[in-house]
Motif scaffolding. Structure first.
Motif, PDB file in Angstrom:
ATOM      1  N   GLU A 106       0.833  -1.202   0.000  1.00 45.94           N
ATOM      2  CA  GLU A 106       0.000   0.000   0.000  1.00 45.94           C
ATOM      3  C   GLU A 106       0.868   1.252   0.000  1.00 45.94           C
ATOM      4  O   GLU A 106       0.592   2.218  -0.709  1.00 45.94           O
ATOM      5  CB  GLU A 106      -0.909  -0.015   1.231  1.00 45.94           C
ATOM      6  CG  GLU A 106      -1.811   1.195   1.352  1.00 45.94           C
ATOM      7  CD  GLU A 106      -2.672   1.161   2.600  1.00 45.94           C
ATOM      8  OE1 GLU A 106      -3.236   2.218   2.959  1.00 45.94           O
ATOM      9  OE2 GLU A 106      -2.771   0.084   3.217  1.00 45.94           O
ATOM     10  N   ASP A 107       1.936   1.240   0.812  1.00 47.50           N
ATOM     11  CA  ASP A 107       2.818   2.400   0.868  1.00 47.50           C
ATOM     12  C   ASP A 107       3.522   2.610  -0.467  1.00 47.50           C
ATOM     13  O   ASP A 107       3.691   3.751  -0.924  1.00 47.50           O
ATOM     14  CB  ASP A 107       3.860   2.221   1.976  1.00 47.50           C
ATOM     15  CG  ASP A 107       3.244   2.246   3.358  1.00 47.50           C
ATOM     16  OD1 ASP A 107       2.251   2.971   3.553  1.00 47.50           O
ATOM     17  OD2 ASP A 107       3.744   1.538   4.246  1.00 47.50           O
ATOM     18  N   ASN A 109       2.364   1.853  -3.366  1.00 51.60           N
ATOM     19  CA  ASN A 109       1.380   2.427  -4.288  1.00 51.60           C
ATOM     20  C   ASN A 109       1.289   3.940  -4.109  1.00 51.60           C
ATOM     21  O   ASN A 109       1.221   4.699  -5.088  1.00 51.60           O
ATOM     22  CB  ASN A 109      -0.002   1.814  -4.044  1.00 51.60           C
ATOM     23  CG  ASN A 109      -0.079   0.358  -4.428  1.00 51.60           C
ATOM     24  OD1 ASN A 109       0.766  -0.142  -5.176  1.00 51.60           O
ATOM     25  ND2 ASN A 109      -1.076  -0.338  -3.911  1.00 51.60           N
ATOM     26  N   THR A 110       1.289   4.387  -2.855  1.00 52.30           N
ATOM     27  CA  THR A 110       1.208   5.824  -2.584  1.00 52.30           C
ATOM     28  C   THR A 110       2.426   6.545  -3.139  1.00 52.30           C
ATOM     29  O   THR A 110       2.301   7.595  -3.791  1.00 52.30           O
ATOM     30  CB  THR A 110       1.080   6.069  -1.075  1.00 52.30           C
ATOM     31  OG1 THR A 110      -0.100   5.416  -0.594  1.00 52.30           O
ATOM     32  CG2 THR A 110       0.999   7.556  -0.767  1.00 52.30           C
ATOM     33  N   TRP A 111       3.603   6.008  -2.871  1.00 60.32           N
ATOM     34  CA  TRP A 111       4.821   6.616  -3.407  1.00 60.32           C
ATOM     35  C   TRP A 111       4.793   6.645  -4.925  1.00 60.32           C
ATOM     36  O   TRP A 111       5.099   7.654  -5.549  1.00 60.32           O
ATOM     37  CB  TRP A 111       6.050   5.845  -2.921  1.00 60.32           C
ATOM     38  CG  TRP A 111       6.461   6.172  -1.529  1.00 60.32           C
ATOM     39  CD1 TRP A 111       5.893   7.106  -0.693  1.00 60.32           C
ATOM     40  CD2 TRP A 111       7.537   5.578  -0.790  1.00 60.32           C
ATOM     41  NE1 TRP A 111       6.544   7.114   0.516  1.00 60.32           N
ATOM     42  CE2 TRP A 111       7.558   6.210   0.483  1.00 60.32           C
ATOM     43  CE3 TRP A 111       8.472   4.593  -1.076  1.00 60.32           C
ATOM     44  CZ2 TRP A 111       8.495   5.856   1.468  1.00 60.32           C
ATOM     45  CZ3 TRP A 111       9.397   4.251  -0.105  1.00 60.32           C
ATOM     46  CH2 TRP A 111       9.408   4.876   1.151  1.00 60.32           C
ATOM     47  N   ASN A 113       2.226   6.503  -7.039  1.00 59.36           N
ATOM     48  CA  ASN A 113       1.205   7.377  -7.617  1.00 59.36           C
ATOM     49  C   ASN A 113       1.607   8.841  -7.543  1.00 59.36           C
ATOM     50  O   ASN A 113       1.299   9.627  -8.445  1.00 59.36           O
ATOM     51  CB  ASN A 113      -0.133   7.163  -6.907  1.00 59.36           C
ATOM     52  CG  ASN A 113      -0.744   5.812  -7.218  1.00 59.36           C
ATOM     53  OD1 ASN A 113      -0.435   5.193  -8.238  1.00 59.36           O
ATOM     54  ND2 ASN A 113      -1.604   5.333  -6.335  1.00 59.36           N
ATOM     55  N   THR A 114       2.287   9.238  -6.477  1.00 60.16           N
ATOM     56  CA  THR A 114       2.685  10.629  -6.306  1.00 60.16           C
ATOM     57  C   THR A 114       3.982  10.943  -7.030  1.00 60.16           C
ATOM     58  O   THR A 114       4.103  11.975  -7.705  1.00 60.16           O
ATOM     59  CB  THR A 114       2.828  10.962  -4.815  1.00 60.16           C
ATOM     60  OG1 THR A 114       1.580  10.729  -4.165  1.00 60.16           O
ATOM     61  CG2 THR A 114       3.246  12.414  -4.616  1.00 60.16           C
TER      62      THR A 114
END
Length: 276
Positions: A106-107, A109-111, A113-114
Motif C-alpha cells: 500500500e505504501d 502504491n502511494t509513493w 502514484n505521487t
C-alpha cells in the motif's frame, strides 16, 4: 494510519546503544499522525557522509526490469554504502501477482502514484528530484553530482531487534543552516526474496532473487515532522519502536532505511541504513 506506527520516548536502557539525550521519560508512546512526535537533543553523527537514494519502480511482470536490476546492483557495488536503493513494486499490470507471488505494498502504491504517476517500467528517481529516468543506464550521471555535494544534514540510524520488535534510533546533525520544513521517513526493506520475475525474453523465472524490496513504511508514508531549528550545529535524536506483524519476512535479510526530506517538494537531503 497503521496502529503499530509509534514513536517512543527514549528508554534508559537504550542510552548506551543510541547515545541519545538528556530528557528521559518512560512508557510514553505517540501515534504517528504527521506530528513531530518526541525529539531530543542528540550527540551528533559520527559519519557525516552525503549519500544518494534511488527509488526504483519495478514489477514482476516487467521484462526489462531485470536489466535495471543488474545496472543498479553494479552501481551499488561501485558506490558501496554511499548509494541506497529501494525497489517499489508497481500496482499496474506489470506488478500483478504471478502464481500467488506478490510484492506490492500500500505504501509503495502511494509513493508510486505521487512520485511516478503513469508510465513505463523500469523507472527511477535519485533523491526524489522529479527527474524520472530509465535505470538501465545513466545511474552514475545522477549519483555523482549528489555525492559531490557538501551535506546539509548528516543522519545515522541504528536498530536493536528483540523478538519481532525493533527499537530504532535516528540521529541528525545539521552541518549547514536549513530553513526548510523537514520530515523524517523510516521504512523496512528486504533482500533475498526468491520468486517470480519475467525475463527480457518473455520467459518466467521462478527463482529470481529480488533485493531491496519495500516492505513497510513505519512512519507515516511521507514521514514525521522533524523538530529542529535547522541551525548549523544542531543535533537531534528520536527513537521509534515498531512491532513487525508479518510472519513471511526473513528478518535477517531486512534493513531499516531513514531519510530526511523537504516536506513540500519531497526532495531528499540525506539517507542512512542499517541492519534490522
Amino acid at each position: 494510519m497503521k496502529l503499530n506506527k509509534v514513536l517512543s520516548v527514549v528508554a534508559l536502557s537504550l542510552i548506551s546503544l543510541f547515545a541519545a539525550c538528556d530528557k528521559i521519560e518512560s512508557d510514553n508512546y505517540l501515534v504517528f499522525s504527521g506530528a513531530s512526535g518526541e525529539w531530543y537533543d542528540g550527540n551528533g553523527v559520527a559519519d557525516k557522509s552525503q549519500r544518494a537514494f534511488l527509488d526504483k519502480f519495478t514489477g514482476i511482470r516487467c521484462v526489462n526490469c531485470p536489466t535495471a536490476d543488474e545496472a543498479i546492483h553494479a552501481a551499488m557495488e561501485q558506490y558501496g554504502d554511499k548509494l541506497i536503493a529501494v525497489a517499489i513494486h508497481d500496482s499496474s499490470t506489470f506488478g500483478m501477482p504471478v502464481e500467488g507471488f506478490d510484492l506490492r505494498t500500500e505504501d509503495g502504491n502511494t509513493w508510486r502514484n505521487t512520485l511516478r504517476g503513469s508510465g513505463g517500467l523500469p523507472a527511477a528517481l535519485v533523491m526524489r528530484d522529479g527527474d524520472i529516468f530509465t535505470p538501465t543506464s545513466g545511474i552514475q550521471a545522477k549519483v555523482d553530482p549528489i555525492l559531490a555535494q557538501s551535506p546539509v544534514v548528516a543522519i545515522s540510524v541504528e536498530s536493536q531487534l528483540s523478538d519481532r520488535t525493533a527499537n530504532i534510533g535516528i540521529n541528525l546533525e545539521f552541518l549547514q543552516t536549513c530553513n526548510d520544513n523537514l520530515n523524517l521517513t523510516v521504512f523496512i526493506m528486504e533482500d533475498g526474496i526468491i520468486g517470480q520475475q519475467f525475463q527480457p525474453d518473455g520467459s518466467h523465472k521462478s527463482d529470481y532473487v529480488h533485493n531491496h524490496v519495500l516492505r513497510d513504511v513505519i512512519t507515516d508514508v511521507w514521514g514525521a515532522e522533524v523538530d529542529a531549528d535547522g541551525q548549523a550545529g544542531t543535533k537531534r535524536f528520536c527513537n521509534i519502536k515498531h512491532t513487525i506483524e508479518q510472519n513471511n519476512w526473513n528478518l535477517s535479510n531486512c534493513k531499516v532505511v531513514a531519510f530526511i526530506s523537504n516536506r513540500s517538494t519531497k526532495a531528499i537531503l540525506n539517507v542512512a541504513e542499517c541492519e534490522l
